[in-house]
Design a protein around this motif. Structure first.
Motif, short mmCIF file in Angstrom:
data_model
loop_
_atom_site.label_atom_id
_atom_site.label_comp_id
_atom_site.label_asym_id
_atom_site.label_seq_id
_atom_site.Cartn_x
_atom_site.Cartn_y
_atom_site.Cartn_z
N PHE A 1 0.05 -42.03 -6.46
CA PHE A 1 0.32 -40.62 -6.68
C PHE A 1 0.64 -39.90 -5.38
O PHE A 1 0.07 -40.20 -4.32
CB PHE A 1 -0.89 -39.96 -7.34
CG PHE A 1 -1.33 -40.62 -8.62
CD1 PHE A 1 -0.62 -40.43 -9.79
CD2 PHE A 1 -2.44 -41.46 -8.64
CE1 PHE A 1 -1.01 -41.06 -10.97
CE2 PHE A 1 -2.84 -42.09 -9.81
CZ PHE A 1 -2.13 -41.89 -10.97
N SER B 1 0.81 -34.47 -6.64
CA SER B 1 0.19 -34.91 -7.90
C SER B 1 -1.32 -34.95 -7.77
O SER B 1 -2.05 -34.58 -8.71
CB SER B 1 0.72 -36.29 -8.29
OG SER B 1 2.09 -36.24 -8.61
N LYS C 1 -3.87 -32.95 -10.08
CA LYS C 1 -4.97 -33.58 -10.80
C LYS C 1 -6.30 -32.90 -10.48
O LYS C 1 -7.14 -32.69 -11.37
CB LYS C 1 -5.05 -35.07 -10.44
CG LYS C 1 -4.08 -35.98 -11.18
CD LYS C 1 -4.20 -37.40 -10.67
CE LYS C 1 -3.47 -38.37 -11.58
NZ LYS C 1 -4.19 -38.63 -12.84
N ASN D 1 4.31 -39.60 -11.39
CA ASN D 1 4.09 -38.25 -10.85
C ASN D 1 4.72 -37.15 -11.70
O ASN D 1 4.93 -36.04 -11.21
CB ASN D 1 4.66 -38.18 -9.42
CG ASN D 1 3.87 -39.02 -8.45
OD1 ASN D 1 2.76 -38.69 -8.06
ND2 ASN D 1 4.44 -40.18 -8.06
N SER D 2 5.00 -37.45 -12.96
CA SER D 2 5.52 -36.43 -13.86
C SER D 2 4.37 -35.56 -14.37
O SER D 2 3.43 -36.07 -14.99
CB SER D 2 6.24 -37.08 -15.06
OG SER D 2 6.59 -36.11 -16.02
N ARG D 3 4.42 -34.27 -14.10
CA ARG D 3 3.28 -33.39 -14.42
C ARG D 3 2.91 -33.37 -15.90
O ARG D 3 1.73 -33.38 -16.24
CB ARG D 3 3.56 -31.98 -13.92
CG ARG D 3 3.47 -31.88 -12.41
CD ARG D 3 3.27 -30.47 -11.95
NE ARG D 3 3.00 -30.42 -10.52
CZ ARG D 3 2.67 -29.32 -9.86
NH1 ARG D 3 2.58 -28.16 -10.52
NH2 ARG D 3 2.42 -29.36 -8.56
N LEU E 1 0.72 -36.27 -16.34
CA LEU E 1 -0.50 -36.32 -15.55
C LEU E 1 -1.68 -35.68 -16.26
O LEU E 1 -2.83 -36.04 -16.03
CB LEU E 1 -0.28 -35.63 -14.19
CG LEU E 1 0.59 -36.37 -13.18
CD1 LEU E 1 0.86 -35.47 -11.98
CD2 LEU E 1 -0.07 -37.66 -12.73
#
Length: 457
Positions: A83, A87, A91, A226-228, A231
């Motif tokens: 990550f 990211s 998180k 790392n796609s929100r 996540l």
């Protein structure tokens, strides 16, 4: 005019008024009979012909070696090297605002550095959870595996071959004629779907038990990108599962905890926005994950309104139903701008087990249903202690109510679950006996070791 004002005219008018009054009374009585007949038919169609009893249920609680604080989780994400700093910061913000506590559980495969994500470790996680809850449930109920006639397992994103049902049949030597179903792809609402399916099967398979297992696999579904939108679920989901024993045996009513009153299933998949709000897909780099739309909260609200429109006539007092219908008629038929009336479900239901998917959804439902902090406590405490365990979260919440000694004979419990597609499903149970808080000391209750530190009732 003179004739109308004469005594004969007045008398004629009086008789006409009385006749109209009688006609109106007859029409109103006829309408009432028609409505009553329609409601009786509706209730009869919804009510199970044969009673379905919930004998007992068990929730899985991993050992302390699986517990991780929020800070430890973020640091572990950092050590994986998968990550970006952005990211990791994202998180961290999610965990701080999510409602998760510092003692939720992760499988051994994700605690290791580097993570050990493969079919082998995925099956190790599922075996620990599934066998753990089934062992506890069968031991607590003293039911022999040979007496189980229906088996239903739901696991949304992990569906191995042979199936979970075959895994259980092999382990416990269930009878060769057991009716088994393996449900997948239905996400967090699958637990209620499994209960509804078991209810229907228990109408035709007589004098037997139905074993329902609800779980999800965290190992196989870990997202390393790392796609929100992907996540969020990757950060909230935790290890867990539940097993439920149902029966249509009349003799089981003596010891059963609950009787199933209603199940209502709503599917809004015909709406494109609803269908696409929870999707399993790959990101730009090919990492597989589950993507959540920003419209999830509004979609869930729409699905809930559709679901309670069907559930309301089954559980609400007549006064609440009439007020709801009255405002609906004024708004849609007469075009009068009146405030939408939200029925008070606390008049008919004492306990609310709302899927602990995240704090945002719980906040929205608390507002929409006008619930108190006391009503929301089982869901919020489950999210805090166990995280989002997908379809099994409803059973952690019911176990919380039992551990607190809240469930009294005659109380009604409403379980509400949401899932991809988009679905909203409800189950309503009636307590057949008072569940003493000593149940928290029993092996099947996942709150057994936490009861002394729970918030006061």
């Amino acid at each position: 005019m003179s004739m109308l004002l004469s005594p004969d005219g007045v008398e004629a008018l009086w008789h006409e008024a009385q006749a109209a009054k009688v006609a109106m009374s007859v029409a109103a009585a006829a309408a009432a009979c028609i409505i009553a007949a329609a409601l009786c038919s509706y209730y009869a169609a919804r009510w199970p012909r044969r009673p379905v009893y919930l004998v007992d249920h068990a929730g899985y609680k991993p050992g302390r070696a699986h517990e991780r604080t929020r800070a430890e989780s973020v640091e572990h994400y950092r050590l994986t090297g998968a990550f970006s700093e952005e990211s990791l910061a994202f998180k961290k913000r999610i965990l701080e605002r999510s409602g998760l506590g510092d003692a939720t559980h992760l499988p051994a495969s994700l605690i290791k550095v580097p993570m050990d994500i493969c079919l082998r470790t995925g099956m190790e996680e599922s075996r620990a959870v599934v066998f753990g809850v089934v062992d506890r449930l069968l031991a607590a109920t003293r039911v022999r595996p040979a007496d189980v006639g229906v088996l239903i397992v739901n696991s949304s994103l992990y569906s191995p071959t042979p199936s979970f049902t075959s895994l259980i049949i092999s382990r416990y030597c269930l009878p060769v004629d057991v009716v088994s179903y393996n449900l997948s792809g239905m996400c967090c609402s699958a637990g209620v779907i499994a209960i509804d399916l078991a209810k229907r099967l228990l109408q035709v398979h007589l004098d037997t038990y139905a074993l329902v297992v609800s779980t999800e696999n965290i190992t196989i579904n870990s997202y390393l990108g790392n796609s929100r939108p992907m996540l969020v679920p990757n950060t909230l989901f935790r290890m867990g599962g539940a097993a439920i024993l149902l029966s249509n045996k009349r003799v089981e009513r003596q010891r059963a905890k609950y009787r199933l009153l209603h199940t209502v299933r709503t599917h809004r998949g015909a709406n494109d926005k609803s269908y696409a709000c929870v999707m399993q897909e790959e990101d730009e780099l090919g990492h597989l994950g589950v993507s959540l739309s920003k419209q999830l909260t509004s979609v869930a609200g729409d699905a809930l309104r559709t679901n309670i429109a069907a559930l309301g006539p089954l559980v609400l007092p007549l006064s609440q139903q009439l007020r709801f219908v009255g405002t609906l008629v004024l708004r849609r038929v007469f075009g009068i701008s009146v405030k939408h009336y939200s029925p008070d479900f606390t008049l008919a239901l004492q306990h609310f087990c709302i899927h602990a998917g995240g704090r945002g959804v719980l906040d929205e439902l608390e507002r929409s249903l006008n619930l108190s902090a006391w009503h929301m406590e089982p869901s919020r405490m489950t999210l805090y202690r166990f995280g989002n365990t997908s379809s099994s979260s409803l059973w952690y919440e019911l176990a919380y109510c039992e551990a607190k000694g809240r469930v009294k004979k005659g109380d009604r419990v409403w379980q509400i679950a949401f899932g991809s597609g988009f679905k909203c499903n409800s189950a309503v149970w009636e307590a057949l006996r008072t569940i003493d808080d000593n149940v928290a000391a029993e092996g099947g209750n996942p709150w057994a070791q936490d009861v002394d530190v729970l918030p006061s009732a």
